[in-house]
Write an enzyme that holds these catalytic residues in place. Structure first.
Site, mmCIF file in Angstrom:
data_model
loop_
_atom_site.group_PDB
_atom_site.id
_atom_site.type_symbol
_atom_site.label_atom_id
_atom_site.label_comp_id
_atom_site.label_asym_id
_atom_site.label_seq_id
_atom_site.Cartn_x
_atom_site.Cartn_y
_atom_site.Cartn_z
ATOM 1 N N ASP A 209 -1.674 -2.926 12.900
ATOM 2 C CA ASP A 209 -0.147 -3.401 12.957
ATOM 3 C C ASP A 209 0.049 -4.766 13.364
ATOM 4 O O ASP A 209 0.267 -5.221 14.419
ATOM 5 C CB ASP A 209 0.587 -2.484 13.935
ATOM 6 C CG ASP A 209 2.157 -2.533 13.966
ATOM 7 O OD1 ASP A 209 2.431 -3.012 12.867
ATOM 8 O OD2 ASP A 209 2.794 -2.129 14.661
ATOM 9 N N GLU B 123 -5.944 -8.891 8.561
ATOM 10 C CA GLU B 123 -4.476 -8.768 9.507
ATOM 11 C C GLU B 123 -4.743 -9.669 10.393
ATOM 12 O O GLU B 123 -5.655 -9.821 11.299
ATOM 13 C CB GLU B 123 -4.496 -7.124 9.821
ATOM 14 C CG GLU B 123 -3.028 -6.842 10.113
ATOM 15 C CD GLU B 123 -2.446 -6.377 8.784
ATOM 16 O OE1 GLU B 123 -2.918 -6.486 7.891
ATOM 17 O OE2 GLU B 123 -1.252 -5.857 9.238
ATOM 18 N N LYS C 53 -5.221 1.218 10.362
ATOM 19 C CA LYS C 53 -4.285 0.405 9.833
ATOM 20 C C LYS C 53 -3.808 -0.597 11.151
ATOM 21 O O LYS C 53 -3.184 0.125 11.785
ATOM 22 C CB LYS C 53 -3.237 1.373 9.336
ATOM 23 C CG LYS C 53 -2.337 0.342 8.721
ATOM 24 C CD LYS C 53 -1.227 1.105 7.526
ATOM 25 C CE LYS C 53 -0.022 0.695 7.063
ATOM 26 N NZ LYS C 53 0.067 -0.649 7.257
ATOM 27 N N CYS D 278 27.138 8.205 45.920
ATOM 28 C CA CYS D 278 26.321 9.272 45.219
ATOM 29 C C CYS D 278 26.983 10.263 44.407
ATOM 30 O O CYS D 278 27.768 10.612 44.875
ATOM 31 C CB CYS D 278 25.595 10.055 46.671
ATOM 32 S SG CYS D 278 24.352 11.383 45.985
ATOM 33 N N CYS E 87 20.600 7.375 48.315
ATOM 34 C CA CYS E 87 21.586 8.368 49.121
ATOM 35 C C CYS E 87 20.972 8.531 50.434
ATOM 36 O O CYS E 87 19.946 9.099 50.501
ATOM 37 C CB CYS E 87 22.046 9.404 48.459
ATOM 38 S SG CYS E 87 23.184 10.648 49.209
ATOM 39 N N CYS F 163 26.991 13.837 46.517
ATOM 40 C CA CYS F 163 27.423 13.972 47.649
ATOM 41 C C CYS F 163 28.719 12.953 47.948
ATOM 42 O O CYS F 163 29.414 13.535 48.811
ATOM 43 C CB CYS F 163 26.677 14.322 48.744
ATOM 44 S SG CYS F 163 25.922 12.758 49.185
ATOM 45 N N TYR G 258 -10.544 -7.403 6.312
ATOM 46 C CA TYR G 258 -10.959 -6.001 5.795
ATOM 47 C C TYR G 258 -11.059 -6.063 4.198
ATOM 48 O O TYR G 258 -11.606 -4.995 3.715
ATOM 49 C CB TYR G 258 -10.008 -4.948 6.052
ATOM 50 C CG TYR G 258 -8.473 -5.263 6.017
ATOM 51 C CD1 TYR G 258 -7.832 -5.488 4.720
ATOM 52 C CD2 TYR G 258 -7.751 -5.313 7.140
ATOM 53 C CE1 TYR G 258 -6.811 -5.923 4.730
ATOM 54 C CE2 TYR G 258 -6.509 -5.477 7.336
ATOM 55 C CZ TYR G 258 -5.747 -6.065 5.954
ATOM 56 O OH TYR G 258 -4.557 -6.418 5.721
ATOM 57 N N GLU H 158 -10.390 3.602 7.362
ATOM 58 C CA GLU H 158 -10.108 2.309 8.456
ATOM 59 C C GLU H 158 -9.094 2.534 9.092
ATOM 60 O O GLU H 158 -8.306 3.176 8.744
ATOM 61 C CB GLU H 158 -10.251 1.105 7.632
ATOM 62 C CG GLU H 158 -11.427 0.741 6.736
ATOM 63 C CD GLU H 158 -11.082 -0.476 5.848
ATOM 64 O OE1 GLU H 158 -10.141 -1.177 5.934
ATOM 65 O OE2 GLU H 158 -11.853 -0.558 4.831
ATOM 66 N N MET I 289 0.833 -1.311 0.043
ATOM 67 C CA MET I 289 0.102 0.082 0.024
ATOM 68 C C MET I 289 0.937 1.222 -0.032
ATOM 69 O O MET I 289 1.866 1.314 0.775
ATOM 70 C CB MET I 289 -0.773 -0.008 1.395
ATOM 71 C CG MET I 289 -2.249 1.052 1.158
ATOM 72 S SD MET I 289 -3.191 0.768 2.506
ATOM 73 C CE MET I 289 -2.707 -0.455 3.566
ATOM 74 N N LYS J 239 0.468 7.141 7.729
ATOM 75 C CA LYS J 239 1.255 6.508 8.776
ATOM 76 C C LYS J 239 1.233 7.553 10.180
ATOM 77 O O LYS J 239 1.781 8.594 9.930
ATOM 78 C CB LYS J 239 2.560 5.928 8.128
ATOM 79 C CG LYS J 239 2.431 4.825 7.343
ATOM 80 C CD LYS J 239 2.749 3.559 8.079
ATOM 81 C CE LYS J 239 3.494 2.529 7.192
ATOM 82 N NZ LYS J 239 4.804 2.646 7.385
ATOM 83 N N CYS K 201 22.661 15.885 51.461
ATOM 84 C CA CYS K 201 23.250 15.881 49.962
ATOM 85 C C CYS K 201 22.440 16.909 49.307
ATOM 86 O O CYS K 201 21.390 17.018 49.186
ATOM 87 C CB CYS K 201 22.543 14.505 49.407
ATOM 88 S SG CYS K 201 22.861 14.037 47.970
HETATM 89 S S1 IVH Z 1 -6.072 -3.044 2.583
HETATM 90 C C1 IVH Z 1 -3.262 -3.875 -0.769
HETATM 91 N N1 IVH Z 1 -6.921 -2.273 5.141
HETATM 92 O O1 IVH Z 1 -0.972 -2.829 5.883
HETATM 93 C C2 IVH Z 1 -3.009 -4.454 0.630
HETATM 94 N N2 IVH Z 1 -4.424 -3.146 4.753
HETATM 95 O O2 IVH Z 1 1.285 -1.457 4.644
HETATM 96 C C3 IVH Z 1 -3.853 -3.722 1.661
HETATM 97 N N3 IVH Z 1 -3.133 -3.233 6.881
HETATM 98 O O3 IVH Z 1 -0.016 -5.388 3.726
HETATM 99 C C4 IVH Z 1 -4.882 -4.047 2.170
HETATM 100 N N4 IVH Z 1 -4.929 -2.819 8.172
HETATM 101 O O4 IVH Z 1 -1.030 -5.884 5.924
HETATM 102 C C5 IVH Z 1 -5.763 -2.467 4.262
HETATM 103 N N5 IVH Z 1 -7.551 -1.721 7.171
HETATM 104 C C6 IVH Z 1 -6.461 -1.971 6.470
HETATM 105 C C7 IVH Z 1 -5.077 -2.499 7.014
HETATM 106 C C8 IVH Z 1 -4.122 -2.966 6.217
HETATM 107 C C9 IVH Z 1 -3.594 -2.882 8.015
HETATM 108 C C10 IVH Z 1 -1.811 -3.794 6.333
HETATM 109 C C11 IVH Z 1 -1.747 -4.821 5.416
HETATM 110 C C12 IVH Z 1 -0.902 -4.345 4.466
HETATM 111 C C13 IVH Z 1 -0.063 -3.336 5.209
HETATM 112 C C14 IVH Z 1 0.376 -2.470 4.222
#
Ligand code: IVH
Length: 676
Positions: A126, A179, A124, A413, A431, A416, A231, A122, A93, A319, A436
């Site tokens: 991790d 994810e 993202k 210390c 201490c 002191c 997603y 949405e 992405m 990000k 001190c």
């Molecule tokens: S859409 C085309 N929606 O972020 C692939 N990805 O940095 C993207 N990710 O590989 C799919 N949350 O692992 C999408 N709400 C979300 C997401 C998401 C996390 C991850 C996914 C992707 C990576 C890209």
């Protein structure tokens, strides 16, 4: 970090060599990240290098080769799991790091589709991307992304994850993507256990999730308590779905775990608000997020826009600034606190962390230092603890220089020079010299601080100068300071001198609970000080009180009672109190300023819950108490108002059940502002 000079200033020869260097670095980092789950650098460093490479390639297109990392999608497949060729490639992405770049993306979209642009926005998540294939409603294949074209077959592992349906209610053929992540609680529990067993801990939940999914023994995966958010429906239009928002609804109906925090937005302002909301609340979410994803909502438009070689044109990730960073430890500094506790602070090469530059981080205490075996020259992982204070979380042992020696903890210390000791059942090193200088200065700073005597202009730097120039040695000396003496201090001119003298003068009128707290008696916090003086009326009365009467006060226990007895028994303390009295410092309790004037909160029982943005909890509690409200901990039928910030939980539910009026923080602020 931008390139060292403007793109236009590069000759072709220079660009060729820089591009080669960047590619090599990006490849190395990408491989470590994608296939070994062992990132060598923080994400932001990688993102920077990647962007620099992209920029140079854009300016010198003849340098683009098909094997450049910008033309590929990731790492390679690990041996040990069989390979799966994705029917539809799992792309990556595009990402942006500012509202400006986001606006450029939106402009591109608006131009390309000439219709009001509508986004599904949405979080993202991790974690790591997975794909799930169902045949006749049955889960038949689960895979990781791998390099985007070929991933790994982790079906058996994915079957252990509770949120993944093994069978759908309808016997359809389907492929979905989403994810796989490790909830923060599972991550903490896992690391705590690994730590107990002397195993290496995972650097973050994403690495832990990736590591857990690649277990050859699926029982191990099962124990790791992974979760998923799905997603994407591959080829969603086949199922009569026409928007991403509807796709999420359908996924939910099919029984997938779908993240609830998503909105449909047309305006950038809405998207900005969404980003800001989650950026500030990310710590409170039970799973990790590293940004926000915008997707063109209409699937037909997505198809029209299509993909570049690497990424879909119709979506972008915004990000967040990284909350974790790697840097090199250059030194360990020791600071002596007011109570003599000596704490280590890491001094490091400056790095960007959650948007600010950080060069110091806490190492907490000697035990933690020893346990982590932190050494000078080590590469350390730092993160922000509870939003504010950066903390060293881990040493990256793989990067330890061969020459790094175990760190020797000081035995004396740093202020002191007296011998440091470990008190029984304390992790702290102390201490215990009451004279001190570091402790005395901290004590003086505490005395002047806001919740104590509130002497503005008398911060740690001024205190240090006054002390070092022998102008003060205890708090009574503050009341003997003269304009001539203050004139010796750096940057002290007539105005600052008068202001400080006036602030010191004003502090004499404080209610004596502030003084009692300011004296810094062990275990006597601001609350206890107020309770004590509200009961006894004055410091002399407290000094003469029967210890049994002190301990009998609600919430004042034996510990506080003993501390007070020991403190006031000291001859020097008694002399200090005499000096303060002679200087005209008030020793009587003045109660709440005066009886609070009539206001919305007066005589009301109020409960606070949720995350506040305008005030800290203690500020709001103070304000409400000043207005004559009683701030209590739990909701009951007697509660008059619940003030609920974001993400309020059980207290809010209870208030609703009991029909207790609920105020938002904004509403509460309005009422507070109405009081003069
Ligand atoms: S859409 C085309 N929606 O972020 C692939 N990805 O940095 C993207 N990710 O590989 C799919 N949350 O692992 C999408 N709400 C979300 C997401 C998401 C996390 C991850 C996914 C992707 C990576 C890209």
């Amino acid at each position: 970090m931008p390139l060292p000079k403007a793109i236009t200033a590069y000759t072709l020869a220079e660009a060729t060599s820089v591009v080669a260097q960047l590619r090599q670095q990006v490849r190395q980092y990408a491989q470590a990240y994608y296939t070994k789950d062992a990132p060598l650098v923080e994400d932001a460093v990688y993102d920077d290098l990647y962007q620099q490479l992209q920029q140079l390639e854009a300016a010198f297109p003849t340098l683009i080769t098909s094997d450049s990392p910008t033309q590929q999608v990731g790492g390679t497949v690990l041996a040990g799991f069989s390979k799966v060729t994705h029917q539809e490639p799992m792309l990556s992405m595009g990402d942006v790091f500012s509202f400006g770049e986001l606006a450029q993306f939106d402009e591109r979209m608006t131009k390309a589709i000439t219709r009001p642009t509508e986004y599904n926005v949405e979080l993202k998540i991790d974690g790591l991307a997975i794909s799930l294939r169902y045949q006749a409603g049955k889960l038949v294949l689960g895979s990781t992304r791998g390099d985007g074209a070929v991933g790994e077959d982790v079906t058996a592992n994915l079957r252990t994850i509770k949120s993944i349906p093994q069978e759908l209610a309808e016997p359809i053929d389907l492929e979905v993507r989403g994810e796989c992540y490790m909830p923060k609680r599972s991550f903490e529990a896992l690391n705590a256990e690994r730590d107990r067993n002397g195993e290496a801990v995972f650097a973050n939940p994403r690495n832990a999730a990736a590591g857990s999914l690649r277990q050859l023994d699926t029982a191990t995966t099962a124990k790791r308590q992974l979760d998923t958010f799905i997603y994407t429906i591959v080829d969603a239009q086949r199922y009569g779905i026409s928007t991403q928002a509807d796709a999420l609804k359908q996924l939910r109906q099919w029984g997938f775990h779908v993240n609830p925090e998503a909105i449909v937005a047309r305006e950038l302002t809405q998207i900005h608000a969404f980003i800001e909301k989650y950026q500030s609340q990310r710590d409170e979410l039970p799973y990790g997020i590293d940004g926000v994803v915008l997707k063109i909502n209409q699937l037909a438009l997505q198809a029209e826009l299509g993909n570049t070689v690497k990424v879909p044109r119709w979506e972008i990730a915004y990000k967040f600034p990284p909350e974790e960073a790697q840097t090199i430890l250059q030194a360990i500094e020791w600071t002596v606190g007011r109570t003599g506790v000596v704490t280590p602070t890491a001094v490091m090469d400056p790095v960007t962390l959650a948007g600010t530059t950080v060069a110091r981080a806490t190492l907490h205490n000697v035990d933690m230092l020893r346990e982590k075996d932190v050494r000078i020259g080590d590469t350390v992982l730092i993160h922000k603890a509870g939003d504010i204070i950066p903390e060293v979380s881990q040493v990256v042992l793989s990067k330890r220089p061969a020459t790094a020696e175990p760190y020797l903890v000081p035995t004396t210390c740093p202020s002191c020079g007296s011998k440091l000791i470990h008190l029984a059942d304390e992790v702290a090193l102390r201490c215990v010299n009451p004279m001190c200088p570091a402790q005395v200065k901290e004590g003086l700073t505490h005395f002047a601080s806001r919740n104590a005597m509130d002497i503005s202009g008398l911060g740690p730097k001024v205190i240090a100068q006054l002390y070092d120039r022998h102008l003060i040695k205890d708090v009574a000396d503050l009341y003997r300071l003269t304009a001539t003496e203050l004139a010796q201090l750096d940057k002290f001119k007539e105005k600052s001198i008068n202001n400080l003298l006036a602030a010191i003068q004003r502090s004499k009128q404080n209610s004596a609970d502030k003084l009692l707290f300011g004296l810094g008696i062990r275990n006597v916090g601001a609350k206890a000080a107020t309770l004590l003086l509200a009961h006894f009326g004055s410091i002399p009365a407290l000094m003469q009180a029967d210890p049994a009467e002190v301990v009998a006060i609600k919430t004042i226990g034996q510990t506080i009672g003993d501390s007070l007895t020991a403190y006031f028994a000291n001859d020097q303390v008694q002399e200090l109190i005499r000096e303060l009295t002679a200087a005209g410092v008030n020793l009587n309790y003045l109660g709440r300023l005066t009886e609070a004037q009539d206001n919305f909160f007066k005589n009301k029982k109020v409960v606070l819950t949720g995350k506040l943005v305008h005030y800290t909890r203690s500020e709001l509690t103070q304000k409400l108490s000043d207005l004559g409200a009683q701030v209590v901990g739990s909701v009951s039928a007697k509660t008059d108002y619940l003030i609920a910030g974001a993400d309020a939980g059980s207290k809010l539910t209870k208030a609703q059940q009991l029909q207790v009026p609920v105020l938002t923080e904004d509403a509460a602020q309005q009422y507070l502002n109405e009081v003069k």
